[in-house]
Scaffold this active site. Structure first.
Site, short mmCIF file in Angstrom:
data_model
loop_
_atom_site.label_atom_id
_atom_site.label_comp_id
_atom_site.label_asym_id
_atom_site.label_seq_id
_atom_site.Cartn_x
_atom_site.Cartn_y
_atom_site.Cartn_z
N GLY C 46 43.75 41.96 45.75
CA GLY C 46 42.84 41.15 46.57
C GLY C 46 43.57 40.46 47.72
O GLY C 46 44.58 39.78 47.52
N ASN C 69 41.78 37.14 32.44
CA ASN C 69 42.75 36.68 33.42
C ASN C 69 42.08 35.69 34.36
O ASN C 69 40.86 35.72 34.56
CB ASN C 69 43.34 37.85 34.22
CG ASN C 69 42.51 38.17 35.44
OD1 ASN C 69 42.64 37.52 36.48
ND2 ASN C 69 41.63 39.16 35.31
N GLY C 72 43.24 34.36 40.22
CA GLY C 72 42.68 33.59 41.34
C GLY C 72 43.16 34.07 42.70
O GLY C 72 43.46 33.27 43.58
N ASN C 127 35.23 42.32 47.73
CA ASN C 127 35.12 41.68 46.42
C ASN C 127 34.20 40.48 46.48
O ASN C 127 34.61 39.39 46.88
CB ASN C 127 36.52 41.27 45.95
CG ASN C 127 36.49 40.63 44.57
OD1 ASN C 127 35.43 40.50 43.96
ND2 ASN C 127 37.66 40.24 44.08
N CYS C 130 34.66 37.90 42.35
CA CYS C 130 35.81 37.32 41.64
C CYS C 130 35.37 36.07 40.90
O CYS C 130 34.92 35.11 41.53
CB CYS C 130 36.95 36.99 42.59
SG CYS C 130 38.34 36.24 41.69
N LYS C 165 32.24 45.53 45.72
CA LYS C 165 32.49 45.39 44.28
C LYS C 165 31.56 44.34 43.69
O LYS C 165 31.56 43.18 44.11
CB LYS C 165 33.95 45.02 44.03
CG LYS C 165 34.36 45.09 42.56
CD LYS C 165 35.87 44.95 42.41
CE LYS C 165 36.32 45.24 40.99
NZ LYS C 165 37.80 45.17 40.86
N ILE C 191 32.13 47.65 37.08
CA ILE C 191 31.90 46.22 37.14
C ILE C 191 33.21 45.48 37.38
O ILE C 191 34.28 45.94 36.97
CB ILE C 191 31.25 45.69 35.83
CG1 ILE C 191 32.15 45.96 34.62
CG2 ILE C 191 29.88 46.31 35.64
CD1 ILE C 191 31.70 45.35 33.30
N GLY C 244 37.01 49.12 31.48
CA GLY C 244 37.52 49.54 30.16
C GLY C 244 37.87 51.00 30.03
O GLY C 244 38.01 51.50 28.91
#
Lengths: 258, 303, 303, 258
Positions: C46, C69, C72, C127, C130, C165, C191, C244
């Site tokens: 990011g 996580n 940030g 993004n 987040c 995203k 996702i 996943g």
């Protein structure tokens, strides 16, 4: 019959060909009471992929040795993990679960036990039980090929064993329902367990000849206790749990198109 | 021995451990393994006004650290429950709670009204979050207006403890919880299952007959803890936490996040005796940490 | 050998396997293990307009079949990227894609504008999901209006392939996807992480410095598959699926659900060589099932 | 130094007390090049609770036997699962990771290696390396009690070993920073690894006496490669990854209040 959660000790865990294992389990205490056709929910430990217990039908119970035999087909990660257990290992089991096969009616004398693939598993315990009751059960066991036949020697100790193989490498060639014994002899009751197409063919034969017939079903299960309602099958009274209302059903209660 | 008793609205419980609807049958299924009367509360399976056959088989898929189900509220209807099941379970010496579902507000109301008449059912759990039914179910749990409409309607006819079970399949679960609270809920329970899906790559088909289903088990615990934390900060009514609780430590985490009581669901499938182990483990934790009551750790997370 | 090539908007990829932002660094970190140029696309971490230190330690919690996580968006800012990192990675012979984040629309626009000037960056992943930043981030991804505003503003200045995203922390992800599509996105990827939480029961404290964080790993796969299925049915633009994926079978499941390409994230932490194993496994599956191109199984789920 | 993913074979897996294990690993191929202070990410298989690899510092490398020793503290399910590995088992390892300890400057002759708890692990490899370079390292090892001291015999083979225990059951009573050697002798460089409070005390001593000092940090990690940015520590240049920028840092680069 009272259900138990027990830690059993592995006596031996033998590979039968490359797709099955024969796991012999024992306990310091006496093994719980069980009926032929009931099953156990086996916990799979040390697996990163298997979360639920695995339902395994009771293959044989040796009351003298206090041993429980499980005949297990290796289908996925869970059963393959069970195949790694060694003598002395402990396995956590919930049993006995479900309703077993029912006793023959007084007028039912000649009994045919028809099994295919790993579906032969509950029939050994059932045959032994029937023999102990004075019956002379006939086993009709089918497989793709001779090498796929399971536990034949054990079955021969219990009763007459007839075999069909699809490739004719052992016994009569064809499916169990093609076996000559079905034309040449009269049976009063049929018990069957195996692949669904086989059981449906057997059920159709029984229905056409007005023979009482019980089948043992195997559906995907979670709890094994009739609580989660995941393993249902269609019956004339609607959805019923294979785990707690079955796994044994009389074909007259099912909605099979036969 | 710490004090494990908790109160959810008017519901007095000997301990904060309940069983989640649809995972413990009517309790009887587990009576061979444990003394079920020692459980704080037993939430029996989803009950609707009319008989429901539920969804076709297959209804279950195993997933990493969890499972999907699409049972679809199979049950024989509230009248059958009252006539045939209630008499069998009414004397079990714990809180027998009925989970109530419906396809429309009137169904919820009619079902709740009938159960309100059962003296030995001290509470209902209003399921506005079932992901496995076509109409109703989750629809009411995913908007504030939907939650408000069904909860306020049921509140009018239901006089005992009213717990509302929330869906995690929302952008802001605290909002929904506040609507339920404003509409008269005595408590909210969360989370119901996360909507998920499993595919059989070899057969190129969905594993479940309904394609999608509800995800439960330890895999959802982090999401459940987060939502309990968010809701407990937002509402004044007690929160009942559930979602992947497998042992006492998991339960403690939910209390710390703000849950006044917890429910055990999927874990019952792996260990039919897990509920009482969790009760014992909570007591052991409280003793070891010098707490005299479980109430002392509710929302006690140090942030 | 089946044809593994896919096209996402104007983005031509030699195979449908990408790496998820924040899990593969700038690619170089994995160069000792595999030939990273053999990956279909590498989405670097990011990037924001200004330098960001990210959140305090601890930033990670292990969970059942997954992890949380709360990094940030730690990064040195887009100018540092352009001056110091881009020259190092611009000649890697695969699609180097930059994940762009911001606290407000202007930040997104300014960052995208600068990256638009880099000849060897053929696409950006916007993004808007987040969960680990105070302002912006997920805020834009949880409402249709928010998504529309940032995507349309960036679309005006960004001329190459624009992937958006999406956040799974919403009631209706298909709606958000449609808004992104209407605002000019060439593709949506999903996702991003599910918002979750972990608690240390013994210390009675959150595990993460920010209390909540983003959940990833196999535990979220059922939710990811369901959302990819829902979004792929709703939009016309290609969908990039992630969540996943640990092996080729998982990847196949996402294609069947409707993903035209996939991203591998958390799995890189367990097996740094997993990406190319997945590429090989996809090819093996296609050959075994008699498909000549991966495009043939996109959305091919039999329902 | 090139990183590798390798399957290593367990030579032995010895329990040291009830909280630690010493795992000796080997490979048919030659073990990769490694520097003292680097670490390995060990995959934990057959666990239903452990998802990520476990970062374990390199304790010792025997180039003659081609063996890698890992000294592991049993802290959770993951490390306890590693403790169940037996000789002959295979374990998947990513290594070498991170930057090791740096060589002493030409003028740095007398070297002190201070370890506490399982933090002594990387110091054995470091000491052996320094000895091979002609230095005579002094080890100052601290523990709660005599029984908690790890690998003392191994350290004594490499250099002078000084010990402190909090209960005085071995060596001088107190913490490592109370040891008389710090008053009586002059050291040019200190390398330390152990609990954070201990390392901070050692760092404070080094700072006050203007001694060059390197510390090896242990933060929770995911990737171990500098990709996920989870294991960061505060430095004068902002957040840095313990896995890839460390695990060894010079105290002058950290923001510790000492």
């Amino acid at each position: 019959m009272k259900k138990h959660i027990v830690d059993l000790k592995v006596v031996s865990n033998e590979k039968l060909g490359d797709k099955h294992i024969l796991m012999k389990l024992t306990s310091d205490a006496q093994l719980p009471e069980m009926r032929p056709g009931q099953f156990a929910e086996v916990r799979v430990d040390n697996s990163s992929t298997t979360f639920l217990r695995r339902p395994i039908s009771i293959h044989f119970v040796d009351r003298v040795k206090n041993e429980l035999d499980l005949l297990i087909q290796l289908v996925g990660d869970g059963t393959r993990k069970l195949a790694t257990l060694k003598a002395g290992d402990t396995v956590n089991v919930v049993l006995p679960l479900g309703n077993g096969f029912s006793d023959p009616q007084p007028q039912q004398k000649s009994l045919l036990l028809v099994g295919g693939g790993v579906g032969v598993a509950p029939l050994l315990d059932l045959g032994s039980y029937l023999k102990s009751k004075g019956y002379q059960p006939t086993f009709l066991l089918g497989a793709r090929s001779a090498k796929d036949l399971l536990q034949i020697a054990a079955f021969e100790k219990v009763g007459r064993v007839l075999v069909t193989t699809e490739d004719g490498s052992c016994g009569e060639k064809g499916f169990v329902t093609n076996h000559s014994v079905l034309k040449n002899e009269q049976f009063d009751k049929i018990y069957t367990c195996g692949p669904t197409p086989m059981m449906k063919a057997v059920a159709a034969f029984a229905a056409q000849n007005a023979i009482d017939c019980e089948v043992s079903l195997e559906n995907k299960m979670a709890c094994g206790l009739g609580a989660c309602l995941c393993c249902v099958t269609e019956t004339k009274e609607g959805h019923k749990c294979v785990c707690s209302d079955g796994p044994v059903f009389n074909i007259k209660d099912l909605t099979w198109q036969i | 021995m710490a004090d494990l008793s908790v109160k959810i609205g008017g519901l007095q419980m000997k301990n904060p451990v309940m069983t989640a609807s649809g995972t413990f049958g009517y309790g009887e299924e587990y009576a061979d393994f444990i003394d079920i009367s020692q459980i704080g509360g037993i939430i029996v399976k989803g009950t609707t006004l009319a008989h429901r056959e539920g969804n076709p088989y297959p209804r279950m898929a195993e997933t990493p650290s969890g499972m999907l189900n699409c049972v679809g509220l199979q049950n024989k209807g509230v009248d059958y429950f009252i006539q045939n099941i209630y008499p069998r379970i009414k004397d079990i010496q714990t809180n027998m709670i009925v989970n109530v579902s419906g396809a429309c507000v009137d169904d919820y109301v009619a079902t709740a009204e009938k159960i309100n008449e059962l003296p030995n059912i001290p509470a209902i759990e209003l399921n506005i979050s079932c992901p496995n039914v076509k109409q109703g179910g989750m629809a009411f749990g995913t908007t504030c207006a939907g939650a408000e409409s069904v909860v306020s309607a049921v509140r009018k006819v239901y006089k005992k403890t009213l717990i509302v079970k929330l869906s995690p399949n929302v952008t802001n679960i605290a909002e929904i919880a506040l609507s339920a609270e404003a509409a008269g809920a005595d408590s909210v329970s969360l989370i119901n299952t996360l909507m998920g899906m499993a595919i059989d790559a070899e057969r190129m088909k969905p594993v479940l007959s309904t394609v999608t289903g509800g995800l439960s088990g330890p895999c959802v615990k982090p999401v459940a803890l987060r939502m309990v934390w968010q809701v407990a900060k937002a509402v004044k009514i007690p929160v009942v936490g559930l979602g992947g609780i497998m042992n006492a430590t998991d339960a403690i985490e939910f209390f710390l996040a703000g849950a006044s009581a917890i429910q055990i669901g999927t874990a019952n499938f792996i260990d039919p005796a897990v509920t009482l182990k969790v009760v014992a483990g909570i007591n052991e934790y409280l003793d070891r940490h010098g707490f005299s009551s479980v109430k002392e750790i509710v929302g006690a997370l140090k942030v």
